[in-house]
Scaffold this motif. Structure first.
Motif, short mmCIF file in Angstrom:
data_model
loop_
_atom_site.label_atom_id
_atom_site.label_comp_id
_atom_site.label_asym_id
_atom_site.label_seq_id
_atom_site.Cartn_x
_atom_site.Cartn_y
_atom_site.Cartn_z
N SER A 148 86.64 31.71 -57.89
CA SER A 148 85.25 31.55 -57.96
C SER A 148 84.67 30.81 -59.06
N HIS A 149 85.32 30.97 -60.43
CA HIS A 149 84.91 30.48 -61.20
C HIS A 149 85.07 28.72 -61.24
N GLN B 294 84.62 27.13 -58.36
CA GLN B 294 83.76 26.98 -57.50
C GLN B 294 82.40 26.76 -58.17
N TRP B 295 82.20 27.71 -58.81
CA TRP B 295 80.89 27.67 -59.54
C TRP B 295 80.71 26.45 -60.45
N LYS C 115 79.83 23.29 -58.60
CA LYS C 115 78.29 23.21 -58.42
C LYS C 115 77.46 22.77 -59.63
N ILE C 116 78.02 23.32 -60.67
CA ILE C 116 77.45 23.10 -62.06
C ILE C 116 77.52 21.45 -62.47
N TYR D 5 79.32 20.01 -52.05
CA TYR D 5 80.24 21.11 -52.21
C TYR D 5 80.46 21.65 -50.69
N ASN E 13 74.77 28.18 -49.93
CA ASN E 13 75.51 27.32 -51.05
C ASN E 13 74.84 26.10 -51.30
N ASN F 247 71.35 27.15 -53.03
CA ASN F 247 71.78 27.79 -54.79
C ASN F 247 72.20 26.48 -55.45
N ALA F 248 73.14 25.52 -55.18
CA ALA F 248 73.44 24.40 -55.77
C ALA F 248 71.99 23.49 -56.06
N MET G 18 70.37 24.96 -58.93
CA MET G 18 70.63 24.74 -60.31
C MET G 18 70.06 23.37 -60.74
#
Length: 412
Positions: free
Chosen positions: A170-171, A173-174, A177-178, A189, A251, A254-255, A258
């Motif tokens: 998960s880290h 994948q996040w 997005k960042i 993504y 997804n 939320n991307a 950001m």
């Protein structure tokens, strides 16, 4: 795993060169020792070269401060322009790690820490650029030049996001997005993982360029098409789960959130004056990605089975390049066949298939430059593509007939 029986397809002799089982399709190790203790990654230190790119805004600032000429604000482009020469110096390298070291290589933390620092450096450079756009004595051309440097950083950050977005943690994948937030390309993504990898090398894929299609015609088709496809895929996923599309579980949303937060914060801190240049660098950045998309599958077409469905993605459905420097800076994305065959495989373990797959005559940077000049691109690639298909133009991806412009129809 039991090997599949060989298939007879329209590929003829080239199908026999391609694997017919999950184990057989991987090329054998070459140029490396057979025992684990003796093998060393010959390019281990070179993987750090990718971190030069996010340092280019700082390099630009330093060069202008020391030497004066405003052209150095475009340091990102200047550094990238050096890569083809370095590629020619090193030449291609088709050696592969031996099978015995693959697990250890996959689990090595060193390669992840060659990648992870890119993101904080990326955003440090973006903040610096915002400061310079508002405080440095720069004219508009110089501000645009700095925007291109920041855009190069954001464009290669999409490649970092590409590597991380395929992983199951998960880290990572996040972090993917960042990395995408700077260029407002968060839908990549979803679209890349669940759209492109399924539709690749077919007329249905907006990220696969068609034979005779110029980059300038491909660009609006892929930018709009990948956006729509990413949203459709995520909407269907949430509806199947009985969840609202308009939620942070989406997804794509939320991307994008950001990106919105990032831009609001930068404008709040530095003022509205930075907004035009943030937009310039974003467009410049995701256009870098689309140049890569253009050259990765140009004209290649998956065959159809008797039931009308496309065959499984195979190594010969991607263009490849084994030039050392380009592969180091781009984290082996040029070994594209292996990536599509094993999307979760980490960059350091991707393998070359050699001449059993279509080969580009240069690295992505030099080929991307060719793509910007359609007559040059077609002169370099079209005959190479047709030769790979034994001159049979019916086997290339020409797209829907009614979607082709006159130049594409005449090419077909």
């Amino acid at each position: 795993m039991r090997a599949r029986k060989p298939r007879t397809t329209a590929w003829g002799r080239r199908e026999t060169r391609t694997a017919t089982s999950d184990t057989a399709e991987m090329p054998k190790a070459t140029g490396a020792a057979e025992t684990l203790p003796e093998w060393r990654d010959p390019h281990k230190g070179l993987w750090l070269s990718g971190l030069i790119i996010p340092l280019t805004p700082f390099l630009a600032w330093g060069l202008v401060s020391l030497l004066g000429p405003g052209v150095f604000w475009a340091a990102g482009l200047l550094v990238v322009a050096l890569i083809p020469s370095i590629d020619r110096f090193y030449g291609p390298d088709r050696t592969n790690p031996p099978d015995e070291v693959m697990k250890q290589l996959e689990n090595s933390r060193y390669y992840r820490w060659c990648l992870f620092p890119y993101i904080p450096l990326q955003y440090a450079g973006l903040v610096l650029a915002c400061y310079l756009w508002t405080h440095a004595p720069m004219g508009i051309p110089e501000r645009i030049a700095l925007a291109t440097t920041v855009g190069v950083v954001g464009g290669l950050a999409i490649n970092v996001a590409h590597e991380l977005g395929h992983k199951r943690t998960s880290h990572e994948q996040w972090l993917s997005k960042i990395a995408l937030a700077q260029t407002w390309y968060g839908h990549f993504y979803v679209e890349h993982n669940y759209g492109h990898h399924i539709r690749v090398a077919t007329p249905d894929d907006p990220a696969s360029a068609r034979f005779g299609e110029s980059f300038w015609r491909f660009w609006p088709r892929t930018v709009s098409g990948t956006f729509k496809l990413g949203w459709q895929i995520e909407s269907k996923r949430l509806k199947r789960q009985g969840k609202s599309v308009w939620s942070l579980r989406n997804n794509v949303l939320n991307a994008w959130l950001m990106s919105a937060v990032l831009y609001v914060v930068l404008v709040a801190v530095f003022g509205w004056a930075v907004l035009p240049y943030l937009i310039v660098q974003a467009v410049f950045g995701f256009s870098f990605l689309e140049i890569a998309n253009y050259i990765e599958h140009y004209g290649l077409l998956r065959e159809k089975r008797p039931d009308g469905k496309y065959v499984r993605v195979a190594p010969h459905h991607s263009w490849n390049s084994d030039y050392v420097m380009s592969n180091a800076v781009l984290y082996h994305v040029q070994r594209h066949s292996d990536h599509h065959a094993h999307a979760g495989r980490r960059y350091q373990t991707l393998r070359s298939f050699g001449d059993s797959t279509p080969q580009l005559p240069g690295g992505y940077v030099s080929m991307g430059a060719c793509a910007l000049i359609p007559p040059l691109w077609r002169r370099v690639i079209d005959q190479r593509l047709l030769d790979y298909y034994d001159g049979d133009v019916t086997r290339v991806n020409r797209g829907p007939v009614d979607d082709a412009d006159p130049a594409e129809k005449s090419a077909a």
